[in-house]
Design a protein around this motif. Structure first.
Motif, PDB file in Angstrom:
ATOM      1  N   LEU A 137       0.796  -1.288  -0.131  1.00 50.11           N
ATOM      2  CA  LEU A 137      -0.051  -0.030  -0.241  1.00 50.11           C
ATOM      3  C   LEU A 137       0.870   1.403   0.006  1.00 50.11           C
ATOM      4  CD1 LEU A 137      -2.718  -1.017   2.585  1.00 50.11           C
ATOM      5  CD2 LEU A 137      -3.130  -0.756  -0.014  1.00 50.11           C
ATOM      6  N   VAL A 138       1.946   1.134   0.820  1.00 42.33           N
ATOM      7  CA  VAL A 138       3.009   2.285   0.793  1.00 42.33           C
ATOM      8  C   VAL A 138       3.432   2.625  -0.579  1.00 42.33           C
ATOM      9  CG1 VAL A 138       5.236   3.050   1.641  1.00 42.33           C
ATOM     10  CG2 VAL A 138       3.485   2.135   3.455  1.00 42.33           C
ATOM     11  N   ARG A 139       3.879   1.619  -1.358  1.00 50.66           N
ATOM     12  CA  ARG A 139       4.242   1.705  -2.711  1.00 50.66           C
ATOM     13  C   ARG A 139       3.305   2.461  -3.446  1.00 50.66           C
ATOM     14  NH1 ARG A 139       6.197  -3.839  -3.504  1.00 50.66           N
ATOM     15  NH2 ARG A 139       7.849  -3.312  -1.967  1.00 50.66           N
ATOM     16  N   ARG A 140       2.019   2.067  -3.369  1.00 50.19           N
ATOM     17  CA  ARG A 140       0.819   2.416  -4.362  1.00 50.19           C
ATOM     18  C   ARG A 140       0.372   3.807  -3.933  1.00 50.19           C
ATOM     19  NH1 ARG A 140      -5.252  -0.055  -4.714  1.00 50.19           N
ATOM     20  NH2 ARG A 140      -5.830   1.796  -5.436  1.00 50.19           N
ATOM     21  N   TRP A 141       0.467   4.398  -2.524  1.00 47.19           N
ATOM     22  CA  TRP A 141      -0.163   5.528  -2.173  1.00 47.19           C
ATOM     23  C   TRP A 141       0.705   6.566  -1.775  1.00 47.19           C
ATOM     24  CZ3 TRP A 141      -5.034   6.953  -2.675  1.00 47.19           C
ATOM     25  CH2 TRP A 141      -6.072   5.820  -2.810  1.00 47.19           C
ATOM     26  N   THR A 142       2.098   6.277  -1.467  1.00 48.44           N
ATOM     27  CA  THR A 142       2.935   7.312  -1.093  1.00 48.44           C
ATOM     28  C   THR A 142       4.090   7.381  -2.099  1.00 48.44           C
ATOM     29  OG1 THR A 142       4.357   5.943   0.209  1.00 48.44           O
ATOM     30  CG2 THR A 142       2.398   7.119   1.337  1.00 48.44           C
ATOM     31  N   PRO A 143       4.835   8.582  -2.186  1.00 50.65           N
ATOM     32  CA  PRO A 143       4.575   9.845  -1.349  1.00 50.65           C
ATOM     33  C   PRO A 143       3.258  10.522  -1.288  1.00 50.65           C
ATOM     34  CG  PRO A 143       6.740   9.788  -2.718  1.00 50.65           C
ATOM     35  CD  PRO A 143       5.761   8.781  -3.186  1.00 50.65           C
ATOM     36  N   VAL A 144       3.025  11.134  -0.340  1.00 49.15           N
ATOM     37  CA  VAL A 144       1.621  12.031  -0.584  1.00 49.15           C
ATOM     38  C   VAL A 144       1.665  12.682  -1.534  1.00 49.15           C
ATOM     39  CG1 VAL A 144       0.308  13.587   1.152  1.00 49.15           C
ATOM     40  CG2 VAL A 144       1.539  11.640   2.081  1.00 49.15           C
ATOM     41  N   ASP A 145       0.495  12.705  -2.212  1.00 45.37           N
ATOM     42  CA  ASP A 145       0.373  13.772  -3.437  1.00 45.37           C
ATOM     43  C   ASP A 145       0.447  15.153  -2.838  1.00 45.37           C
ATOM     44  OD1 ASP A 145       0.234  12.005  -5.528  1.00 45.37           O
ATOM     45  OD2 ASP A 145      -1.426  11.208  -4.632  1.00 45.37           O
ATOM     46  N   GLN A 146      -0.395  15.418  -1.835  1.00 48.07           N
ATOM     47  CA  GLN A 146      -0.489  16.976  -1.602  1.00 48.07           C
ATOM     48  C   GLN A 146      -0.771  16.907  -0.130  1.00 48.07           C
ATOM     49  OE1 GLN A 146      -1.399  20.136  -3.432  1.00 48.07           O
ATOM     50  NE2 GLN A 146      -0.781  20.281  -1.161  1.00 48.07           N
ATOM     51  N   TYR A 147       0.043  17.569   0.660  1.00 50.54           N
ATOM     52  CA  TYR A 147       0.105  17.731   2.084  1.00 50.54           C
ATOM     53  C   TYR A 147      -0.213  19.184   2.563  1.00 50.54           C
ATOM     54  CZ  TYR A 147       1.631  16.436   6.768  1.00 50.54           C
ATOM     55  OH  TYR A 147       1.937  16.242   8.343  1.00 50.54           O
ATOM     56  N   THR A 148      -1.022  19.438   3.342  1.00 50.20           N
ATOM     57  CA  THR A 148      -1.152  20.656   3.830  1.00 50.20           C
ATOM     58  C   THR A 148      -1.103  20.976   5.255  1.00 50.20           C
ATOM     59  OG1 THR A 148      -3.725  20.176   4.294  1.00 50.20           O
ATOM     60  CG2 THR A 148      -3.054  21.250   2.066  1.00 50.20           C
ATOM     61  N   GLY A 149      -0.571  22.123   5.896  1.00 52.77           N
ATOM     62  CA  GLY A 149      -0.376  22.415   7.027  1.00 52.77           C
ATOM     63  C   GLY A 149       0.435  23.667   7.087  1.00 52.77           C
ATOM     64  N   GLY A 150       0.620  24.194   8.651  1.00 54.31           N
ATOM     65  CA  GLY A 150       1.129  25.384   8.836  1.00 54.31           C
ATOM     66  C   GLY A 150       2.750  25.669   8.610  1.00 54.31           C
ATOM     67  N   SER A 151       2.763  26.835   8.281  1.00 48.87           N
ATOM     68  CA  SER A 151       4.201  26.963   8.090  1.00 48.87           C
ATOM     69  C   SER A 151       5.206  27.053   9.454  1.00 48.87           C
ATOM     70  CB  SER A 151       4.464  28.163   7.106  1.00 48.87           C
ATOM     71  OG  SER A 151       4.084  29.304   8.026  1.00 48.87           O
ATOM     72  N   GLU A 152       4.713  27.124  10.470  1.00 41.94           N
ATOM     73  CA  GLU A 152       5.284  26.918  11.795  1.00 41.94           C
ATOM     74  C   GLU A 152       6.084  25.800  11.948  1.00 41.94           C
ATOM     75  OE1 GLU A 152       1.922  27.097  11.506  1.00 41.94           O
ATOM     76  OE2 GLU A 152       1.121  25.650  13.035  1.00 41.94           O
ATOM     77  N   HIS A 153       5.755  24.720  11.430  1.00 44.71           N
ATOM     78  CA  HIS A 153       6.632  23.452  11.173  1.00 44.71           C
ATOM     79  C   HIS A 153       7.796  23.464  10.195  1.00 44.71           C
ATOM     80  CE1 HIS A 153       3.847  21.683  13.898  1.00 44.71           C
ATOM     81  NE2 HIS A 153       2.870  21.876  13.276  1.00 44.71           N
ATOM     82  N   ALA A 154       8.037  24.634   9.666  1.00 45.36           N
ATOM     83  CA  ALA A 154       9.055  24.523   8.670  1.00 45.36           C
ATOM     84  C   ALA A 154      10.120  23.618   9.057  1.00 45.36           C
ATOM     85  CB  ALA A 154       9.568  25.817   8.351  1.00 45.36           C
ATOM     86  N   VAL A 155      10.805  23.976  10.144  1.00 45.23           N
ATOM     87  CA  VAL A 155      12.114  23.370  10.408  1.00 45.23           C
ATOM     88  C   VAL A 155      11.771  22.437  11.606  1.00 45.23           C
ATOM     89  CG1 VAL A 155      13.695  24.914   9.822  1.00 45.23           C
ATOM     90  CG2 VAL A 155      12.874  25.140  12.152  1.00 45.23           C
ATOM     91  N   MET A 156      10.629  21.935  11.896  1.00 49.49           N
ATOM     92  CA  MET A 156      10.437  20.890  13.009  1.00 49.49           C
ATOM     93  C   MET A 156       9.615  19.870  12.254  1.00 49.49           C
ATOM     94  SD  MET A 156       9.942  22.824  16.618  1.00 49.49           S
ATOM     95  CE  MET A 156       8.663  24.079  16.498  1.00 49.49           C
ATOM     96  N   HIS A 157       8.494  19.613  12.345  1.00 45.78           N
ATOM     97  CA  HIS A 157       7.822  18.428  11.485  1.00 45.78           C
ATOM     98  C   HIS A 157       8.290  18.117  10.009  1.00 45.78           C
ATOM     99  CE1 HIS A 157       4.851  15.649  10.026  1.00 45.78           C
ATOM    100  NE2 HIS A 157       4.169  16.704   9.558  1.00 45.78           N
ATOM    101  N   LEU A 158       8.264  18.971   9.382  1.00 44.22           N
ATOM    102  CA  LEU A 158       8.533  19.027   7.880  1.00 44.22           C
ATOM    103  C   LEU A 158       9.997  18.608   7.712  1.00 44.22           C
ATOM    104  CD1 LEU A 158       6.311  22.167   6.725  1.00 44.22           C
ATOM    105  CD2 LEU A 158       6.127  19.691   6.155  1.00 44.22           C
ATOM    106  N   LEU A 159      10.784  18.970   8.575  1.00 47.11           N
ATOM    107  CA  LEU A 159      12.052  18.667   8.457  1.00 47.11           C
ATOM    108  C   LEU A 159      12.278  17.111   8.807  1.00 47.11           C
ATOM    109  CD1 LEU A 159      15.003  19.560   7.413  1.00 47.11           C
ATOM    110  CD2 LEU A 159      15.420  20.469   9.673  1.00 47.11           C
ATOM    111  N   TYR A 160      11.833  16.932  10.325  1.00 54.44           N
ATOM    112  CA  TYR A 160      11.622  15.500  10.917  1.00 54.44           C
ATOM    113  C   TYR A 160      11.293  14.299   9.695  1.00 54.44           C
ATOM    114  CZ  TYR A 160      12.783  18.167  15.394  1.00 54.44           C
ATOM    115  OH  TYR A 160      13.092  18.836  16.181  1.00 54.44           O
TER     116      TYR A 160
END
Length: 768
Positions: A490-513
């Motif tokens: 399933l991971v092969r078929r569905w990811t990477p995520v086509d479209q992700y949305t979220g706040g920019s406050e995660h720029a160097v935290m969640h989005l980097l991790y």
RNA sequence: GCCGAAGUGGCGGAAUUGGCAUACGCGGCGGACUUAAACUCCGCUGCCCGCAAGGGCGUCAGGGUUCGAACCCCUGCUUCGGCACCA
């Protein structure tokens, strides 16, 4: 969309984030795409513990109650989440895989334990570097001042990926995020240069002192050297008569908080250690200082100081009366007096006072000096990064226990995979304090060593909650899977995520991790992809009326339940999209909800009462002057199909504010024909209503479904949902006009307008 | 200080390969409907001059390029976000 933290109440900001996401999903479903829109809860974390301490309950109960409430609220907005795929990170069936990943990374050498000075918050314990914010170095969570402490902690070796993380090829991400990550990783190219200590009464000399510099071209201008106070060689190199001073200085810098250090307005401080270093390029002896403006954690923790060409070194040299020697100069500047560090890079700069290198252009000189040092074994080209390894240990109860055991005989012993999960104890006693209760939970602590069977103790630290959010989207695909963290198929078929949305406050935290974690998973052969999110969109944030971030504690939140009760979910959905560009956010103000509400009422009127008349409008029920029925139908068709063309593009590009505006325009246009002979039953009219409802369906799913159903009933056709309909296509013949109005400009000013036939050539147009 | 984003009516905001500035909505004003009010509907609403026709000015400020600039270039100012002695 980024999963929410279950703080208990959804405020209007959550809706602002989630509503357009749902509209996007619905829009794509109408195009026949197979859309997966999952949701989950980032359920570990500190607020649960604080609430639990205050109310003397288990954080689990507090969290699960909140999740129940949020599920109800999320459903009230008509979001089409796939609830069967929900992930709750605090559930052992999820966090056991955090532990499992940790063990894989440990085996692969990607996780390690080290004692070093770490950032320490008095409330939250250790923090990752990314979680320390601001000039005053405060905790991203509670705002308390962060100190340094020497502690043995667990790290993930993410610096391994520094260069790879700088590569955003193939990622459709906002530039500001890419810039922030690039700056955070902070790649600097330069050279590592080996100085040697000079022989002196107290030291034989010959000890290597490595420095990193981005300016090897200035090596001849090095007039002193500075070590960080916690540099490993400080004690060894300090002359006996300087020892008292140096020790006092080092101690002072360690006990001072960052605030105190900064309160002196960055005035440089430092002391000489009574030893010299030898410049490898010219054999010159230069004095060595310790000073806290050099940081132990960056580069080699030591610098060659070139006051003529570095502002900080210049300030230090001026304060301590040290020589300042210019070694780079533009044409004719060689003898000009320096009144500050000369850094500007203009073309034509050449080395001066640099021995055999004098006269070389600065950039060539840098390369030549590095080559020279390399031949002598005294240096090499080098690259340094600001990025640090990820410190994941947290002195907290409400997180994933780190699955290791400490044995007096066998040292650090990983928990065997078959013993996972290491569960959090269900009963927890905080004794009314924030201290990690695991450290005094004997039943949790005492364990048999898996290696020798002797008595041993469990690790009581838990993992940073950013670990949970570093792979949850893979788990959405198989939340119940027991044999492993992910379903590779399933991971092969569905990811990477086509479209992700979220706040920019995660720029160097969640989005980097998340990027780092994906690469680590790949390297232990769990994934075949390099990046988690192909396309990223940062929505803005809704602030309180006070301009501050909405939070319960600030008391500036807007309760959506009340608004939904008053206006209905569709009005609120539409209003949030209409406010402005989605990536902009802004302070919350309910002004204008009425306008959106009126728009939906007009749609209702158009669909259900096309023959009605407006008593307030003397023209109501009459076709516009000079227009017959055929012309009116052409106008209606053109309006509907032109709207369809632009609205389709606006959904695609997330321009929801103008999308709503264009639907309003269409409704206004149709309203002018209400009650006329072409309304209600006319082919053009009925088609326009149909298109209007279909275009509105992703954004306002409830009212459109109702009107769709009533339309079917009125036509005596079987019911089917509007949300299983296919997105309509533009009829190109409907949108072409026969004439067009052209502005006539003279010297760029509009002086007249002419109506010309479509399709004439430029010459003809000019003649007219 | 460095990096990034942005400055348009009373307000939220439209308009971008450089071509009708202010779409859409709010607010305001006027009108219709009503015994009246609410709701609803219609019209007007950048500033200045003018009875009007019409004219002038106008997208943070000042320059520039262009037949033409909210948009491109230069200089400066302001606001917001990020970083914080990173050698």
């Amino acid at each position: 969309t980024m999963y929410p933290y279950p703080s208990g109440d959804i405020h209007i900001g959550h809706w602002y984030i989630i509503t357009p996401t749902d509209a996007i999903a619905r829009f794509h479903r109408m195009h026949g795409e197979n859309v997966f829109l999952p949701i989950g809860f980032d359920a570990f974390g500190l607020p649960a513990e604080n609430a639990a301490i205050k109310n003397n309950i288990n954080p689990r109960d507090w969290t699960m109650r909140n999740i129940d409430n949020m599920r109800r609220q999320l459903r009230s907005m008509g979001a089409t989440f796939d609830w069967e795929s929900e992930v709750v990170t605090a559930d052992p069936s999820y966090y056991r895989w955090n532990q499992w990943f940790f063990l894989q990374f440990l085996k692969a050498g990607l996780a390690y334990r080290q004692t070093s000075p770490v950032d320490w918050c008095p409330n939250d314990g250790t923090l990752a570097r990314e979680q320390v914010e601001g000039e005053d170095r405060h905790c991203w969570r509670c705002g308390a001042k962060v100190e340094k402490r020497d502690l043995a902690q667990w790290y993930l070796k993410v610096t391994k990926y520094a260069d790879e993380l700088l590569d955003f090829t193939g990622l459709d991400w906002p530039d500001p995020i890419k810039t922030q990550q690039t700056n955070w990783i902070g790649r600097s190219e330069g050279g590592e240069i080996v100085f040697e200590t000079a022989p002196s009464a107290h030291h034989p000399g010959g000890a290597e002192l490595r420095v990193f510099t981005t300016r090897p071209d200035t090596l001849f201008g090095a007039t002193f050297m500075v070590l960080a106070p916690d540099h490993a060689l400080v004690a060894e190199l300090t002359a006996p008569e300087r020892r008292a001073d140096v020790e006092a200085y080092v101690e002072r810098t360690q006990s001072e908080t960052e605030i105190e250090r900064l309160s002196t307005d960055r005035e440089k401080t430092g002391v000489p250690i009574g030893a010299d270093a030898i410049n490898p390029v010219n054999g010159e002896r230069i004095p060595i200082f310790v000073a806290d403006y050099v940081l132990a954690g960056y580069g080699t923790g030591a610098i060659m100081a070139v006051p003529a060409h570095d502002e900080r070194d210049y300030a230090f040299a001026v304060k301590f009366g040290l020589p300042i020697r210019r070694v780079v100069a533009g044409p004719g500047e060689e003898d000009r007096e320096l009144d500050g560090a000369y850094i500007a890079h203009s073309s034509g700069e050449r080395l001066v006072n640099s021995g055999t290198f004098s006269g070389l252009p600065a950039d060539e000189g840098a390369a030549a000096i590095v080559t020279f040092l390399e031949a002598q074994g005294k240096g090499k080209a080098a690259v340094t990064y600001r990025l640090r390894d990820w410190l994941i240990s947290r002195q907290r109860y409400w997180g994933t226990p780190i699955p290791v055991i400490y044995c007096d005989r066998d040292g650090i012993v990983p928990v065997p995979e078959e013993d996972l999960p290491v569960r959090l104890p269900d009963t927890v006693d905080y004794h009314g304090s924030g201290e990690n209760p695991l450290t005094r939970d004997e039943a949790f602590l005492n364990v048999e060593c898996p290696a020798c069977g002797g008595p041993a103790r469990r690790e009581t630290d838990t993992m940073d909650t950013f670990v949970d959010s570093s792979w949850y989207w893979y788990r959405y695909l198989s939340p119940e899977k027991a044999g492993g963290p992910i379903d590779r198929q399933l991971v092969r078929r569905w990811t990477p995520v086509d479209q992700y949305t979220g706040g920019s406050e995660h720029a160097v935290m969640h989005l980097l991790y998340a990027r780092e974690w994906t690469k680590m998973m790949r390297d232990v052969d769990l994934l075949e992809q390099d990046e988690p999110f192909k396309r990223l969109f940062n929505q803005g944030q809704i602030l309180g009326l006070d301009g501050e971030r909405m939070s319960k504690s600030r008391g500036n939140t807007q309760d959506p339940d009340e608004l939904v009760g008053r206006y209905g979910a569709d009005t609120i959905r539409l209003f949030l999209m209409f406010m402005g560009p989605w990536d902009q956010g802004g302070p919350w103000s309910p002004t204008g909800i009425g306008g959106v509400h009126r728009f939906l009422n007009r749609v209702w009127t158009l669909a259900l009462d096309p023959h009605g008349a407006e008593p307030g409008d003397p023209e109501s029920g009459r076709l516009p002057a000079g227009e017959d029925a055929a012309a009116a139908e052409r106008t209606i068709r053109m309006a509907a199909h032109r709207t369809l063309r632009v609205v389709s593009e606006e959904y695609e590009g997330f321009r929801f504010n103008t999308m709503v505006a264009h639907l309003m325009e269409l409704a206004n246009a149709l309203f002018r024909y209400r009650g006329t002979e072409v309304a209600g039953g006319g082919a053009a009219w009925d088609e326009a209503i149909r298109l209007l409802l279909l275009m509105l369906a992703p954004a306002a799913p409830h009212i459109t479904e109702e009107l769709w159903a009533r339309g079917a009933t009125a036509r005596d056709t079987p019911w089917s949902s509007i949300h299983t309909e296919t997105w309509p296509t533009v009829d190109p013949t409907a949108i072409v006009d026969e004439t067009r109005e052209i502005p006539v400009q003279i010297n760029g000013k509009v002086r007249d307008k002419v109506v010309v036939p479509i399709g004439i050539d430029g010459e003809e147009l000019e003649r007219i």
